[in-house]
Structure formats: structure tokens, C-alpha cells
Design a protein around this motif. Structure first.
Motif, PDB file in Angstrom:
ATOM      1  N   ASP A   1       0.853  -1.188   0.000  1.00 45.40           N
ATOM      2  CA  ASP A   1       0.000   0.000   0.000  1.00 45.40           C
ATOM      3  C   ASP A   1       0.891   1.241   0.000  1.00 45.40           C
ATOM      4  O   ASP A   1       1.479   1.588   1.031  1.00 45.40           O
TER       5      ASP A   1
ATOM      6  N   SER B   1      -0.001   4.365  -0.318  1.00 46.29           N
ATOM      7  CA  SER B   1      -0.558   5.449   0.502  1.00 46.29           C
ATOM      8  C   SER B   1      -0.209   5.272   1.968  1.00 46.29           C
ATOM      9  O   SER B   1       0.091   6.247   2.667  1.00 46.29           O
TER      10      SER B   1
ATOM     11  N   ASN C   1       1.700   8.141   3.886  1.00 52.01           N
ATOM     12  CA  ASN C   1       1.062   8.786   5.036  1.00 52.01           C
ATOM     13  C   ASN C   1       1.900   8.626   6.297  1.00 52.01           C
ATOM     14  O   ASN C   1       1.930   9.529   7.152  1.00 52.01           O
TER      15      ASN C   1
ATOM     16  N   HIS D   1      -4.489  13.905   2.888  1.00 46.29           N
ATOM     17  CA  HIS D   1      -3.732  12.676   3.064  1.00 46.29           C
ATOM     18  C   HIS D   1      -3.791  11.886   1.753  1.00 46.29           C
ATOM     19  O   HIS D   1      -4.598  12.176   0.869  1.00 46.29           O
ATOM     20  N   PHE D   2      -2.953  10.867   1.641  1.00 41.08           N
ATOM     21  CA  PHE D   2      -2.931  10.031   0.441  1.00 41.08           C
ATOM     22  C   PHE D   2      -3.950   8.906   0.562  1.00 41.08           C
ATOM     23  O   PHE D   2      -4.186   8.360   1.635  1.00 41.08           O
ATOM     24  N   ASP D   3      -4.532   8.548  -0.604  1.00 43.49           N
ATOM     25  CA  ASP D   3      -5.505   7.470  -0.640  1.00 43.49           C
ATOM     26  C   ASP D   3      -5.245   6.599  -1.870  1.00 43.49           C
ATOM     27  O   ASP D   3      -4.788   7.100  -2.896  1.00 43.49           O
ATOM     28  N   ALA D   4      -5.521   5.303  -1.748  1.00 40.81           N
ATOM     29  CA  ALA D   4      -5.383   4.264  -2.782  1.00 40.81           C
ATOM     30  C   ALA D   4      -4.049   3.548  -2.608  1.00 40.81           C
ATOM     31  O   ALA D   4      -3.006   4.185  -2.389  1.00 40.81           O
TER      32      ALA D   4
ATOM     33  N   GLU E   1      -1.420   6.452  -5.916  1.00 40.96           N
ATOM     34  CA  GLU E   1      -2.104   7.139  -4.837  1.00 40.96           C
ATOM     35  C   GLU E   1      -2.366   8.606  -5.192  1.00 40.96           C
ATOM     36  O   GLU E   1      -1.581   9.240  -5.893  1.00 40.96           O
TER      37      GLU E   1
ATOM     38  N   VAL F   1      -6.313  13.363  -1.186  1.00 38.30           N
ATOM     39  CA  VAL F   1      -7.728  13.654  -0.964  1.00 38.30           C
ATOM     40  C   VAL F   1      -7.853  14.579   0.232  1.00 38.30           C
ATOM     41  O   VAL F   1      -7.069  14.514   1.178  1.00 38.30           O
TER      42      VAL F   1
ATOM     43  N   LYS G   1      -9.467  15.876   3.604  1.00 33.95           N
ATOM     44  CA  LYS G   1     -10.030  15.110   4.722  1.00 33.95           C
ATOM     45  C   LYS G   1     -11.515  15.375   4.926  1.00 33.95           C
ATOM     46  O   LYS G   1     -12.213  14.561   5.552  1.00 33.95           O
TER      47      LYS G   1
ATOM     48  N   GLY H   1     -12.915  15.163   0.252  1.00 30.85           N
ATOM     49  CA  GLY H   1     -12.482  14.059  -0.593  1.00 30.85           C
ATOM     50  C   GLY H   1     -11.640  14.512  -1.772  1.00 30.85           C
ATOM     51  O   GLY H   1     -10.757  15.360  -1.632  1.00 30.85           O
TER      52      GLY H   1
ATOM     53  N   GLU I   1      -7.000  -4.075  -6.949  1.00 30.05           N
ATOM     54  CA  GLU I   1      -7.970  -2.984  -6.824  1.00 30.05           C
ATOM     55  C   GLU I   1      -9.107  -3.135  -7.818  1.00 30.05           C
ATOM     56  O   GLU I   1     -10.264  -2.805  -7.520  1.00 30.05           O
TER      57      GLU I   1
END
Length: 358
Positions: A67, A69, A73, A144-147, A151, A154, A156, A159, A197
Motif C-alpha cells: 500500500d 498510501s 502517510n 492525506h494520500f488514498d489508494a 495514490e 484527498v 479530509k 475528498g 484494486e
């Protein structure tokens, strides 16, 4: 005085690139307030950590959990400052204006700074550069990072929808310059995560695009064609940069797999994408592959006069070379040579000059 910032990186077996990356940060970060460098290692077996300790303020370990992200993070959470610039080890800063960046930070406190990235790769017998912009500079209180892979930042609260601005930062991304053998492990790693994913979200066109990009990196045009085509089955926004990139890569895959007749179907979306020299050049190549020389010539002329070019040469030596090629194919060697000579040191044009004058 510039605001203090932290530059956060994650690394694994990056001894080939990381010293150039870190040295470039130090060379551009002059003045009273120097950026903090945080390197998070996810399990290197080479000299990555040893090299990083010479330059970084913090070198930390993080157990890899498939991961990206999560690793990014963690790096962000360990930084000393709230304003974060996220870099990869194969990205080398060539421009960094901390004073201007501080002004923009005050003007856009809850926005993401999009840095310019010159992606280097080998094409048309030369080092080619494709410039894009990615959101990499942010305040960690808001983002923060997502995926797990590819990544994205997004907000908080809101989104993926947020304000952005162009940050005064330029980097050279050199990780695509490796051989197919060197790039294949990266492709296999990325696609393993992407397919995972995709099992969760089979209707996500961006995942199909990224899988296509992975195959495109190792010149597997049949598979890249397959996944780009799948992405195009969904409702996508032609104004998004990844969509503009994909339509050109899709056309290139069509030409490389003998589907030049199918490529003519892109005439249906011409108005949506004919805003860059890159697309105009591609349409010229499509017409050329289908023997439609006059149409091809018109597209290459349009490309020369188009001010927006993401790939180096698409509004200069590449269409000029192709105009020369069309003239040569039509028997006008004198005019062809004139255009080849106008291509500067473009290797393919130099080869043609040598061939025709030899």
C-alpha cells in the motif's frame, strides 16, 4: 522568509537514483530556511539507506504492506513541518522557488500545489520528455494520500474535490529510462496491486488506464490497447489530463498493433482533444498510416502552430520530420530534405539526410 517545509519520500532498493534526488534537493534548497528531508525505507536490500543517511534529516523504516498510501502517510506523519512536498526517488528537482511557494501557500491555504514533472523516456531514437502536473505539495492538516497504488491526495473533508494551483517546482522524472528488463519487475509489482484494486472496483476507468500504462512502459502494445479500450467504455472527462494522455497512448497502441483502420474512429472525438500538438501529431500519424497524405499533412501543419505541447517536439521537429517524410513518399526529395534539415539534431531526420544525400 519562506515557510518551513518537509520533503517526504518512500524508498526501496533505489540506490540507482536516490543520491541524485537528494543532492538536487540540497543544491536547490538554499537560504536561511532549508527543507527537512524525510526518507522512509520499505525494505531495501541495497545501499539506499546508507546513501539516504548522508542527506536526509530522518531515515525511517516502514514494513511494506502492499500500500503506497500507507507508506506515504507514515512519512508525512513523521515530518517536523505541516507543509509537505512528496517526491519519488527517481525525481530530480531542477527548479524550486521557496519564496514564491510561500506566497502561494498563504494565498491558497487549503489547496494542493501541482508540481511540473518532466517524464523522460526513449522514443523516436531520442530522449523524449512529456510534461504533466501532479498534486504533490499540501498541508497535512487538510490532506492525506488514498489508494494502495497510483495514490492520490484527498481532502479530509471534501475528498477528491479541492482547489489546486501550479507550484513553482519542476522535477525530472528519469525512472522510465531503464531497459525493458529493468522495468519489468516494477510493471509486475504495479499490476499486481492494480488488478487487486480492479477486483474491488471493476467499473473504474482510471484503473484500466493505469494497467494500460504499465504495459505501455514495456512496449506491450497488445495488452495496453486492451486496457485502454476498456477504460474508454466508461463515461470519462476529456478535459482531465490522464484522459488526454490515454487517448494518445491508445492511438499509439492501435498503430503498433496493426489497427490503423480502427484508429480512424478517433475522428469522432477530434473536437474534444484537438487542443494539443500531441493529439494533432497523432492524428497525422493515423492518416499517414492509412495513406491519407493530404489529411496527414494538414494535421502536422496544425501541430507546428499549436502552442500547447506536452511531449517535447510535437509542435516542432516531430511534425516537421513527418512533413518531410510525406514529401519524400510523394517523390519531392528536394522539399523533403528542406524539412529534414529544419529538424535540428533529431536523429531520425539526420538519418534521412544521410540516406538521401549519400
Amino acid at each position: 522568509m519562506p515557510y518551513p517545509i518537509s520533503i517526504c519520500m518512500i524508498a526501496k532498493n533505489e540506490e540507482k537514483y536516490i543520491e541524485k534526488c537528494l543532492a538536487a534537493i540540497r543544491s536547490h534548497a538554499t537560504g536561511a530556511v532549508k527543507p527537512e528531508i524525510v526518507v522512509v525505507d520499505t525494505g531495501s536490500m541495497d545501499r539506499t539507506k546508507e546513501i539516504a543517511t548522508r542527506y536526509a534529516d530522518q531515515v525511517l523504516d516502514f514494513v511494506w504492506v502492499n500500500d503506497f498510501s500507507a507508506a506515504r502517510n507514515f512519512a508525512v506523519s513523521q515530518a517536523s513541518h505541516d507543509h509537505i512536498l512528496s517526491l519519488d526517488c527517481d525525481e530530480i528537482i531542477t527548479q524550486l522557488d521557496l519564496d514564491r511557494l510561500s506566497v502561494l501557500m498563504e494565498q491558497h491555504p487549503e489547496a494542493v500545489g501541482r508540481i511540473a514533472i518532466d517524464n523522460h523516456y526513449f522514443s523516436n531514437q531520442t530522449d523524449t520528455v512529456y510534461r504533466d502536473r501532479l498534486g504533490r505539495f499540501f498541508h497535512r492538516g487538510f490532506f492525506h494520500f488514498d489508494a494502495p497504488i497510483h495514490e492520490q491526495l484527498v481532502h479530509k473533508q471534501t475528498g477528491p474535490r479541492y482547489e489546486s494551483y501550479d507550484a513553482p517546482i519542476l522535477v525530472d522524472h528519469v525512472g522510465y529510462l531503464g531497459s525493458i528488463e529493468a522495468l519489468r519487475p516494477k510493471v509486475e509489482r504495479n499490476n499486481t496491486l492494480l488488478f487487486r484494486e480492479l477486483e474491488k472496483d471493476k467499473a473504474n476507468p482510471y484503473l484500466y488506464f493505469q494497467i494500460g500504462q504499465s504495459y505501455n512502459m514495456i512496449y506491450d502494445y497488445e495488452n495496453s490497447y486492451r486496457y485502454y479500450k476498456e477504460a474508454l467504455n466508461y463515461d470519462i472527462n476529456p478535459e482531465e489530463e490522464w484522459v488526454q494522455m490515454m487517448i494518445i497512448a491508445y492511438a499509439n497502441a492501435l498503430l503498433h498493433t496493426g489497427r490503423e483502420t480502427d484508429a480512424l474512429q478517433l475522428e469522432a472525438v477530434y473536437d474534444a482533444f484537438a487542443t494539443t500538438a500531441d493529439f494533432l501529431c497523432m492524428m497525422g500519424r493515423i492518416y499517414l498510416a492509412n495513406g491519407q497524405y493530404v489529411k496527414a499533412m494538414m494535421e502536422f501543419v496544425k501541430a507546428i502552430h499549436c502552442p500547447v505541447a506536452r511531449e517535447s517536439g510535437t509542435n516542432s521537429f516531430i511534425p516537421t520530420y513527418n512533413i518531410g517524410l510525406i514529401n519524400e513518399m510523394m517523390g519531392d526529395v528536394t522539399t523533403a530534405l528542406m524539412h529534414y534539415r529544419n529538424c535540428g539534431d533529431f536523429p531520425m531526420a539526420l538519418d534521412k539526410i544521410k540516406e538521401l544525400e549519400g
